[in-house]
Scaffold this motif. Structure first.
Motif, short mmCIF file in Angstrom:
data_model
loop_
_atom_site.label_atom_id
_atom_site.label_comp_id
_atom_site.label_asym_id
_atom_site.label_seq_id
_atom_site.Cartn_x
_atom_site.Cartn_y
_atom_site.Cartn_z
N CYS A 1 -8.13 -2.54 -1.43
CA CYS A 1 -6.72 -2.47 -1.83
C CYS A 1 -5.89 -3.63 -1.29
N CYS B 1 -4.29 -6.78 -3.13
CA CYS B 1 -3.13 -6.58 -4.01
C CYS B 1 -1.94 -5.96 -3.28
N HIS B 2 -2.21 -5.08 -2.33
CA HIS B 2 -1.09 -4.37 -1.67
C HIS B 2 -0.74 -4.94 -0.30
N GLN C 1 7.16 9.83 -1.95
CA GLN C 1 6.27 10.68 -2.75
C GLN C 1 5.61 11.73 -1.88
N MET D 1 -6.45 3.79 -9.19
CA MET D 1 -6.73 2.69 -8.26
C MET D 1 -8.19 2.70 -7.83
C1 HEC Z 1 -6.19 -5.73 -8.46
C2 HEC Z 1 -4.98 -5.32 -7.76
C3 HEC Z 1 -4.92 -3.92 -7.16
C4 HEC Z 1 -5.85 -3.30 -6.38
C5 HEC Z 1 -7.19 -3.83 -5.90
C6 HEC Z 1 -5.27 -2.02 -6.00
N1 HEC Z 1 -4.05 -1.87 -6.58
FE1 HEC Z 1 -2.78 -0.28 -6.38
N2 HEC Z 1 -1.50 -1.13 -7.65
C7 HEC Z 1 -1.62 -2.40 -8.23
C8 HEC Z 1 -0.51 -2.62 -9.14
C9 HEC Z 1 -0.27 -3.88 -9.96
C10 HEC Z 1 0.28 -1.45 -9.09
C11 HEC Z 1 1.55 -1.15 -9.90
C12 HEC Z 1 1.08 -0.39 -11.11
C13 HEC Z 1 2.16 -0.02 -12.05
O1 HEC Z 1 3.35 -0.18 -11.74
O2 HEC Z 1 1.78 0.46 -13.17
C14 HEC Z 1 -0.34 -0.55 -8.15
C15 HEC Z 1 0.17 0.70 -7.80
C16 HEC Z 1 -0.33 1.48 -6.79
C17 HEC Z 1 0.31 2.67 -6.28
C18 HEC Z 1 1.64 3.24 -6.74
C19 HEC Z 1 2.71 2.69 -5.82
C20 HEC Z 1 4.09 3.19 -6.12
O3 HEC Z 1 5.05 2.45 -5.82
O4 HEC Z 1 4.24 4.31 -6.62
C21 HEC Z 1 -0.48 3.17 -5.30
C22 HEC Z 1 -0.24 4.41 -4.46
C23 HEC Z 1 -1.62 2.28 -5.19
N3 HEC Z 1 -1.50 1.27 -6.11
C24 HEC Z 1 -2.64 2.44 -4.28
C25 HEC Z 1 -3.78 1.63 -4.25
C26 HEC Z 1 -4.89 1.87 -3.37
C27 HEC Z 1 -4.96 2.97 -2.33
C28 HEC Z 1 -5.81 0.91 -3.65
C29 HEC Z 1 -7.19 0.77 -3.08
C30 HEC Z 1 -8.06 1.93 -3.24
C31 HEC Z 1 -5.26 0.04 -4.68
N4 HEC Z 1 -4.02 0.52 -5.01
C32 HEC Z 1 -5.89 -1.07 -5.19
C33 HEC Z 1 -2.63 -3.29 -7.99
C34 HEC Z 1 -3.78 -3.02 -7.29
#
Ligand code: HEC
Length: 140
Positions: free
Chosen positions: A52, A55-56, A78, A91
């Motif tokens: 994660c 990206c985060h 949340q 995710m």
């Molecule tokens: C390749 C990039 C990428 C990876 C890797 C990724 N994410 Fe995300 N994530 C995003 C993006 C872009 C969004 C926004 C999505 C949207 O707005 O539709 C997001 C949204 C989220 C959100 C919602 C946040 C909110 O403000 O409500 C959560 C929770 C989240 N991700 C958790 C995770 C977790 C935990 C992992 C690892 C298991 C992960 N993400 C891996 C790109 C990624």
């Protein structure tokens, strides 16, 4: 004079007992906070960085994706139940639902801890997190 003081202390005693009894909501009205261990959060930190963090952000502060903790994040508002369901279904982007249950739970423990939840004695389970409908960050 002596009688007066006795009356005063009796009244004060009654008032104190009364307010202690009435303080706070009924305990059963609160949703149960999901318990997780420090070990889970520690392991979750590694799984988070691998899956994660790119990206985060390594510090959950957001980069390509939104922040998952801190003042610029929606996540603290949340519920753990909603967070868990979203994370496991959507995710990581490009591999949605692709991690093991253990990794998802450990990552959830890490995110709970990063948002101020305290570790406890019981390991985080799916039923505990899906039943936790309190605000993820209890100080909000
Ligand atoms: C390749 C990039 C990428 C990876 C890797 C990724 N994410 Fe995300 N994530 C995003 C993006 C872009 C969004 C926004 C999505 C949207 O707005 O539709 C997001 C949204 C989220 C959100 C919602 C946040 C909110 O403000 O409500 C959560 C929770 C989240 N991700 C958790 C995770 C977790 C935990 C992992 C690892 C298991 C992960 N993400 C891996 C790109 C990624």
């Amino acid at each position: 004079m002596k009688v007066g003081l006795l009356w005063m202390s009796a009244l004060l005693g009654a008032a104190t007992a009364g307010s202690a009894f009435a303080a706070g909501p009924h305990p059963r009205a609160r949703p149960a906070l999901a318990s997780f261990t420090t070990a889970q959060a520690y392991q979750g930190r590694f799984a988070y960085i691998q899956n994660c963090g790119e990206c985060h952000g390594g510090d959950l502060g957001g980069q390509f994706g939104p922040a998952l903790a801190g003042p610029h994040s929606n996540v603290p508002w949340q519920t753990p139940a909603a967070f868990y369901s979203y994370m496991t279904q959507q995710m990581p982007v490009g591999n949605a639902g692709g991690l093991s249950q253990t990794d998802y739970l450990n990552i959830a423990a890490f995110v709970l801890q990063s948002n101020g939840r305290r570790a406890g004695a019981k390991r985080l389970t799916i039923s505990a997190i899906t039943n936790d409908t309190a605000a993820l960050d209890q100080s909000r």
